[in-house]
Scaffold this motif. Structure first.
Motif, PDB file in Angstrom:
ATOM      1  N   VAL A 261      14.374  -7.874 -25.493  1.00  0.00           N
ATOM      2  CA  VAL A 261      15.061  -8.500 -24.378  1.00  0.00           C
ATOM      3  C   VAL A 261      15.597  -7.209 -23.843  1.00  0.00           C
ATOM      4  O   VAL A 261      16.342  -6.728 -24.015  1.00  0.00           O
ATOM      5  CB  VAL A 261      15.674  -9.491 -24.362  1.00  0.00           C
ATOM      6  CG1 VAL A 261      15.597  -9.933 -22.687  1.00  0.00           C
ATOM      7  CG2 VAL A 261      15.016 -10.800 -24.976  1.00  0.00           C
TER       8      VAL A 261
ATOM      9  N   PRO B  88      17.318  -7.085 -16.976  1.00  0.00           N
ATOM     10  CA  PRO B  88      17.821  -7.710 -17.371  1.00  0.00           C
ATOM     11  C   PRO B  88      17.784  -9.361 -18.003  1.00  0.00           C
ATOM     12  O   PRO B  88      17.259  -9.857 -16.976  1.00  0.00           O
ATOM     13  CB  PRO B  88      19.426  -7.936 -17.571  1.00  0.00           C
ATOM     14  CG  PRO B  88      19.441  -6.515 -16.530  1.00  0.00           C
ATOM     15  CD  PRO B  88      18.236  -6.434 -15.580  1.00  0.00           C
ATOM     16  N   GLY B  89      16.939  -9.876 -19.278  1.00  0.00           N
ATOM     17  CA  GLY B  89      16.880 -11.164 -19.404  1.00  0.00           C
ATOM     18  C   GLY B  89      15.491 -11.337 -19.828  1.00  0.00           C
ATOM     19  O   GLY B  89      14.866 -12.081 -19.982  1.00  0.00           O
ATOM     20  N   TYR B  90      14.509 -10.284 -18.873  1.00  0.00           N
ATOM     21  CA  TYR B  90      13.256 -10.693 -19.642  1.00  0.00           C
ATOM     22  C   TYR B  90      12.752  -9.861 -20.488  1.00  0.00           C
ATOM     23  O   TYR B  90      13.241  -8.953 -21.158  1.00  0.00           O
ATOM     24  CB  TYR B  90      12.372 -10.072 -18.657  1.00  0.00           C
ATOM     25  CG  TYR B  90      11.827 -10.593 -17.589  1.00  0.00           C
ATOM     26  CD1 TYR B  90      10.861 -11.153 -16.477  1.00  0.00           C
ATOM     27  CD2 TYR B  90      13.243 -10.808 -15.889  1.00  0.00           C
ATOM     28  CE1 TYR B  90      11.294 -12.273 -15.488  1.00  0.00           C
ATOM     29  CE2 TYR B  90      13.885 -11.671 -15.039  1.00  0.00           C
ATOM     30  CZ  TYR B  90      12.332 -12.626 -14.538  1.00  0.00           C
ATOM     31  OH  TYR B  90      12.399 -12.863 -14.076  1.00  0.00           O
ATOM     32  N   GLU B  91      11.442 -10.194 -21.608  1.00  0.00           N
ATOM     33  CA  GLU B  91      10.499  -9.607 -22.640  1.00  0.00           C
ATOM     34  C   GLU B  91      10.752  -8.623 -22.192  1.00  0.00           C
ATOM     35  O   GLU B  91      10.207  -7.576 -21.131  1.00  0.00           O
ATOM     36  CB  GLU B  91       9.273 -10.603 -22.982  1.00  0.00           C
ATOM     37  CG  GLU B  91       9.890 -11.958 -23.134  1.00  0.00           C
ATOM     38  CD  GLU B  91       8.174 -12.322 -24.105  1.00  0.00           C
ATOM     39  OE1 GLU B  91       7.401 -11.581 -24.166  1.00  0.00           O
ATOM     40  OE2 GLU B  91       8.171 -12.933 -24.601  1.00  0.00           O
TER      41      GLU B  91
ATOM     42  N   GLY C  62       9.222 -15.664 -18.727  1.00  0.00           N
ATOM     43  CA  GLY C  62      10.106 -13.866 -19.125  1.00  0.00           C
ATOM     44  C   GLY C  62       9.004 -13.340 -19.327  1.00  0.00           C
ATOM     45  O   GLY C  62       9.521 -12.177 -20.136  1.00  0.00           O
TER      46      GLY C  62
ATOM     47  N   THR D  45      17.669  -5.753 -20.905  1.00  0.00           N
ATOM     48  CA  THR D  45      19.491  -6.327 -21.629  1.00  0.00           C
ATOM     49  C   THR D  45      20.208  -5.121 -20.405  1.00  0.00           C
ATOM     50  O   THR D  45      21.191  -5.471 -20.032  1.00  0.00           O
ATOM     51  CB  THR D  45      20.377  -5.662 -22.568  1.00  0.00           C
ATOM     52  OG1 THR D  45      20.634  -4.312 -22.865  1.00  0.00           O
ATOM     53  CG2 THR D  45      19.939  -6.455 -23.619  1.00  0.00           C
TER      54      THR D  45
END
Length: 529
Positions: free
Chosen positions: A34, A490-493, A484, A36
């Protein structure tokens, strides 16, 4: 910034984030698959950061209207698409290269993608296909998928004669004497012949689908929406079997149910790498064929054209959860085929506003009043457009559309500026161009607004490279059933692609030559050229 032991930081890149047409960073970190952190290379202090050498990087791309299972069913077919096939003779030559030609009467010679509207030497019929073989079935689907042509052997095998009635909703084309020509219009007629062919079982389709994984990753596509899963029984099970065999993209499968009840779905059906993303209430009504014109109540059209039907507005339903049904619990359906295209927007005003999961497939000429109705509707609509159609199928559009309609066909700039939930997609393989799901062909068409032959396809509706790529990433993510994906944020694949050139600065007419050098899925290298 510093990175932890299980994180990888990449620096020295031109990274398009997908969140806006001019949103770039030069570094990012992926941890446990992911994103970050995103930022600038000068802020990176990690000594083990990966230097990308100034390469241009995009988020993993999304094709929110394509047909992977259909593509798998066509794996035994010769490609008959432009620019490789541009005449009847070149179509027949391609069919003669089929590996099963001469293998006996049980072996089918198959093709897909012909478009007789562009053949200067005439249209295919059974007599033409008899020149390929008279001793085994020869069968080819048109680029739109709604029409096919076969040889005399295949007609005889299916038992089709001058006395065979037209099936409901379809037509067996006949010559002046009443004999079948070998041309079959609409699915019900096509299936009279196609159903005689031994069909690959679900395990074979899953194997073929798994084999398409590299095709998608080669184009940087990390998530695809299969907008007509019902080319096979139990499409979700088939797609998940393909995942077990190495199929890598996220895939949302859309079911077609007509006006019947939807199957019962569990939460498990709607989650995972392969999931049910929604449903298609009215199957796609392609208009590549002249025979469709007679059924349209649109005086603005003056001749046959290539692709999708102006009459169809709302075609797919996404989600299939409680929030995606009417208040009375009934599933939503597409509009009747001959309603004017703005009526569904009025009719749906009473439906509670929900997530942007009710896409409108292309109303090819879109009047500005539709933008207002989409925005004002209490339900949120996602609009999917297809710049590759106008690029590849210009000839029939030019013949069929009046000046006013031509000016508002595929109005990407208008939609980009006025609609928040809009995307570009391919509709592959139902587009009359080889590798039509190569996103950089669609991006070039959207930016240059010129057809394959250089003809102007309305420069006023051109968009920038950043805007076009946003419609393949961040904006597309708003209406896909996949989650995602679509952003470097940040937070997405941790999905990203590395290009062989700076697509933002090269000559716009060469954008289609852009190649993906590497595709990463959740931080892992999935494709390398």
């Amino acid at each position: 910034m510093t990175s932890s032991a299980n994180a990888i930081t990449y620096t020295n890149a031109k990274v398009f984030t997908g969140s806006g047409p001019e949103d770039f960073v030069s570094a990012f970190t992926i941890e446990d698959g992911v994103f970050t952190w995103t930022g600038e290379s000068e802020d990176v202090t990690a000594t083990d950061a990966v230097d990308l050498g100034g390469a241009t990087v995009l988020p993993g791309l999304l094709d929110v209207h394509t047909h992977p299972i259909f593509m798998a069913t066509l794996a035994d077919s010769m490609t008959l698409l432009q620019p490789e096939v541009t005449s009847l003779e070149s179509m027949l030559d391609a069919l003669r290269r089929h590996p099963d030609l001469g293998a006996g009467p049980q072996a089918w010679v198959m093709g897909f993608g012909y478009n007789e509207a562009k053949y200067p030497d005439g249209a295919p019929d059974r007599h033409a296909l008899d020149r390929v073989s008279t001793e085994q079935p020869v069968f080819a689907r048109r680029a739109d998928g709604h029409t096919a042509v076969c040889n005399t052997f295949a007609l005889d095998l299916a038992g089709i004669t001058r006395d065979t009635p037209d099936p409901a909703g379809g037509r067996i084309v006949r010559d002046a004497s009443g004999e079948p020509t070998g041309v079959l219009e609409e699915t019900s007629a096509v299936d009279l012949v196609y159903r005689v062919k031994p069909a690959p079982d679900s395990a074979e389709i899953a194997r073929r689908l798994a084999g398409l994984s590299e095709h998608f990753l080669e184009f940087g596509l990390v998530a695809v929406d299969d907008l007509y899963g019902n080319f096979v029984d139990e499409p979700l099970a088939v797609t998940r079997a393909a995942v077990d065999q190495g199929y890598r993209p996220q895939s949302s499968v859309f079911l077609v149910w007509g006006h019947d009840a939807l199957p019962a779905l569990t939460d498990a059906d709607r989650t995972g790498q392969a999931r049910v993303g929604g449903s298609q209430g009215v199957p796609g009504r392609g208009l590549q064929q002249p025979h469709r014109l007679g059924r349209m109540r649109l005086p603005r059209l003056r001749g046959p054209r290539d692709h999708h039907d102006h009459r169809r507005g709302v075609a797919q339903r996404r989600g299939l959860g409680a929030g995606e049904r009417r208040a009375d619990g009934r599933a939503r359906h597409g509009r009747p085929r001959d309603q004017p295209p703005d009526r569904p927007l009025r009719r749906r005003g009473a439906v509670a506003r929900g997530p942007p999961l009710d896409p409108v497939r292309p109303l090819d000429p879109v009047h500005p009043r539709h933008d207002a109705r989409v925005i004002e509707a209490r339900m949120r609509f996602g609009v999917i457009s297809h710049s590759v159609f106008f690029y590849a199928e210009y000839d029939s559009y030019e013949t069929s559309l009046g000046e006013e309609q031509f000016a508002i066909a595929y109005p990407l700039r208008t939609m980009y500026e006025n609609l928040p939930d809009v995307a570009i997609a391919s509709d592959s393989p139902a587009t009359a161009w080889a590798d039509c799901d190569n996103p950089f062909i669609s991006v070039m068409a959207a930016v240059c607004r010129r057809a394959y032959n250089g003809a102007d396809i309305n420069q006023a509706e051109a968009i920038s490279v950043g805007q076009a790529l946003e419609l393949y990433t961040g904006r597309a993510a708003r209406i896909t059933g996949n989650r995602g994906v679509g952003l470097v944020a940040p937070g997405y694949e941790g999905n990203f692609v590395v290009l062989d050139r700076d697509v933002f600065t090269i000559e716009e007419s060469t954008i289609d030559q852009t190649r993906v050098m590497r595709t990463y899925l959740r931080g892992e290298l999935a494709f390398s050229r």
